[in-house]
Design a protein around this motif. Structure first.
Motif, PDB file in Angstrom:
ATOM      1  N   LYS A   1       0.855  -1.186   0.000  1.00  0.00           N
ATOM      2  CA  LYS A   1       0.000   0.000   0.000  1.00  0.00           C
ATOM      3  C   LYS A   1       0.889   1.233   0.000  1.00  0.00           C
ATOM      4  O   LYS A   1       1.842   1.318   0.767  1.00  0.00           O
ATOM      5  CB  LYS A   1      -0.900  -0.004   1.228  1.00  0.00           C
ATOM      6  N   ALA A   2       0.548   2.182  -0.868  1.00  0.00           N
ATOM      7  CA  ALA A   2       1.335   3.418  -0.957  1.00  0.00           C
ATOM      8  C   ALA A   2       0.672   4.526  -0.140  1.00  0.00           C
ATOM      9  O   ALA A   2      -0.545   4.698  -0.179  1.00  0.00           O
ATOM     10  CB  ALA A   2       1.477   3.862  -2.410  1.00  0.00           C
ATOM     11  N   ILE A   3       1.504   5.228   0.592  1.00  0.00           N
ATOM     12  CA  ILE A   3       1.069   6.340   1.438  1.00  0.00           C
ATOM     13  C   ILE A   3       1.950   7.534   1.115  1.00  0.00           C
ATOM     14  O   ILE A   3       3.176   7.411   1.053  1.00  0.00           O
ATOM     15  CB  ILE A   3       1.263   6.000   2.930  1.00  0.00           C
TER      16      ILE A   3
ATOM     17  N   SER B   1      11.131   5.897  10.570  1.00  0.00           N
ATOM     18  CA  SER B   1       9.700   5.618  10.533  1.00  0.00           C
ATOM     19  C   SER B   1       9.293   4.978   9.202  1.00  0.00           C
ATOM     20  O   SER B   1       8.490   4.048   9.162  1.00  0.00           O
ATOM     21  CB  SER B   1       8.920   6.915  10.776  1.00  0.00           C
ATOM     22  N   ILE B   2       9.870   5.466   8.108  1.00  0.00           N
ATOM     23  CA  ILE B   2       9.581   4.901   6.785  1.00  0.00           C
ATOM     24  C   ILE B   2      10.068   3.464   6.695  1.00  0.00           C
ATOM     25  O   ILE B   2       9.386   2.596   6.139  1.00  0.00           O
ATOM     26  CB  ILE B   2      10.183   5.780   5.671  1.00  0.00           C
ATOM     27  N   GLU B   3      11.221   3.184   7.270  1.00  0.00           N
ATOM     28  CA  GLU B   3      11.752   1.813   7.252  1.00  0.00           C
ATOM     29  C   GLU B   3      10.792   0.857   7.971  1.00  0.00           C
ATOM     30  O   GLU B   3      10.519  -0.241   7.494  1.00  0.00           O
ATOM     31  CB  GLU B   3      13.134   1.753   7.886  1.00  0.00           C
TER      32      GLU B   3
ATOM     33  N   ASN C   1       7.883   0.295   5.690  1.00  0.00           N
ATOM     34  CA  ASN C   1       8.282  -0.595   4.596  1.00  0.00           C
ATOM     35  C   ASN C   1       8.252  -2.054   5.050  1.00  0.00           C
ATOM     36  O   ASN C   1       7.793  -2.931   4.321  1.00  0.00           O
ATOM     37  CB  ASN C   1       9.669  -0.236   4.077  1.00  0.00           C
ATOM     38  N   GLN C   2       8.748  -2.305   6.249  1.00  0.00           N
ATOM     39  CA  GLN C   2       8.752  -3.668   6.785  1.00  0.00           C
ATOM     40  C   GLN C   2       7.336  -4.208   6.978  1.00  0.00           C
ATOM     41  O   GLN C   2       7.124  -5.413   6.929  1.00  0.00           O
ATOM     42  CB  GLN C   2       9.540  -3.716   8.092  1.00  0.00           C
ATOM     43  N   ALA C   3       6.382  -3.295   7.176  1.00  0.00           N
ATOM     44  CA  ALA C   3       4.987  -3.700   7.355  1.00  0.00           C
ATOM     45  C   ALA C   3       4.233  -3.794   6.028  1.00  0.00           C
ATOM     46  O   ALA C   3       3.049  -4.099   6.011  1.00  0.00           O
ATOM     47  CB  ALA C   3       4.275  -2.711   8.287  1.00  0.00           C
ATOM     48  N   GLY C   4       4.908  -3.531   4.908  1.00  0.00           N
ATOM     49  CA  GLY C   4       4.267  -3.678   3.601  1.00  0.00           C
ATOM     50  C   GLY C   4       3.753  -2.389   2.985  1.00  0.00           C
ATOM     51  O   GLY C   4       2.939  -2.425   2.060  1.00  0.00           O
TER      52      GLY C   4
ATOM     53  N   GLU D   1       6.948   9.669  13.827  1.00  0.00           N
ATOM     54  CA  GLU D   1       5.670   9.053  14.166  1.00  0.00           C
ATOM     55  C   GLU D   1       4.786   8.776  12.950  1.00  0.00           C
ATOM     56  O   GLU D   1       3.586   8.529  13.106  1.00  0.00           O
ATOM     57  CB  GLU D   1       4.938   9.917  15.182  1.00  0.00           C
ATOM     58  N   VAL D   2       5.362   8.780  11.771  1.00  0.00           N
ATOM     59  CA  VAL D   2       4.599   8.420  10.578  1.00  0.00           C
ATOM     60  C   VAL D   2       4.088   6.990  10.724  1.00  0.00           C
ATOM     61  O   VAL D   2       2.926   6.705  10.430  1.00  0.00           O
ATOM     62  CB  VAL D   2       5.446   8.596   9.298  1.00  0.00           C
ATOM     63  N   ILE D   3       4.928   6.116  11.236  1.00  0.00           N
ATOM     64  CA  ILE D   3       4.519   4.723  11.423  1.00  0.00           C
ATOM     65  C   ILE D   3       3.350   4.616  12.402  1.00  0.00           C
ATOM     66  O   ILE D   3       2.450   3.787  12.233  1.00  0.00           O
ATOM     67  CB  ILE D   3       5.710   3.834  11.872  1.00  0.00           C
ATOM     68  N   THR D   4       3.319   5.470  13.408  1.00  0.00           N
ATOM     69  CA  THR D   4       2.222   5.464  14.381  1.00  0.00           C
ATOM     70  C   THR D   4       0.899   5.800  13.697  1.00  0.00           C
ATOM     71  O   THR D   4      -0.128   5.162  13.955  1.00  0.00           O
ATOM     72  CB  THR D   4       2.511   6.469  15.517  1.00  0.00           C
ATOM     73  N   ALA D   5       0.916   6.800  12.839  1.00  0.00           N
ATOM     74  CA  ALA D   5      -0.303   7.187  12.109  1.00  0.00           C
ATOM     75  C   ALA D   5      -0.753   6.065  11.173  1.00  0.00           C
ATOM     76  O   ALA D   5      -1.953   5.799  11.049  1.00  0.00           O
ATOM     77  CB  ALA D   5      -0.054   8.474  11.321  1.00  0.00           C
ATOM     78  N   ILE D   6       0.199   5.393  10.531  1.00  0.00           N
ATOM     79  CA  ILE D   6      -0.153   4.287   9.630  1.00  0.00           C
ATOM     80  C   ILE D   6      -0.757   3.134  10.433  1.00  0.00           C
ATOM     81  O   ILE D   6      -1.783   2.572  10.043  1.00  0.00           O
ATOM     82  CB  ILE D   6       1.072   3.834   8.808  1.00  0.00           C
TER      83      ILE D   6
END
Length: 135
Positions: free
Chosen positions: A6-8, A42-44, A47-50, A122-127
């Motif tokens: 999924k692209a964000i 956070s991007i890494e 990425n690991q989560a798809g 915290e980008v990963i937190t929002a995702i």
């Protein structure tokens, strides 16, 4: 079979943090470098989560260029979400650009998830908050 990635789009001050008084006050004189490192981590994780996170740095001093790059990315990629960072949305001097970006996202990609992170790390937190089924 693995589910498709999924692209964000994630948009914050990024490289332009060095030109923003609020970012400099929060992150110090090396604001751009600190923001870049936190965002990369956070991007890494995303990425690991798809997820493919596409960073589109917002330059409040050149909103036309920001909107051109932002809308081009929305039009050219099949994105499922847009994240806007606090550095962009949390300061009244950036409100107009913030609104334009959200309105463009909804107009170009109806049904897109709108997310807000509280900082570049915290980008990963929002995702995670918006796509809990992927974690």
């Amino acid at each position: 079979m693995a589910s498709p990635r999924k692209a964000i789009i994630s948009s914050g001050l990024g490289q332009f943090a060095a030109n923003d008084q609020n970012a400099m006050a929060h992150f110090g004189p090396d604001a751009a470098a600190r923001v870049k490192a936190m965002l990369a981590s956070s991007i890494e994780q995303a990425n690991q989560a798809g997820f493919d996170v596409i960073a589109v740095d917002a330059n409040p001093q050149n909103p036309e260029d920001t909107m051109k790059r932002f809308t081009k990315t929305l039009e050219n990629r099949e994105v499922v979400g847009v994240n806007i960072g606090f550095g962009l949305r949390g300061h009244k001097e950036h409100t107009e650009l913030f609104e334009k970006m959200l309105n463009a996202a909804v107009a170009i990609r109806p049904g897109i998830k709108i997310m807000f992170s509280n900082g570049p790390g915290e980008v990963i937190t929002a995702i995670r908050r918006n796509f809990p089924e992927d974690f």
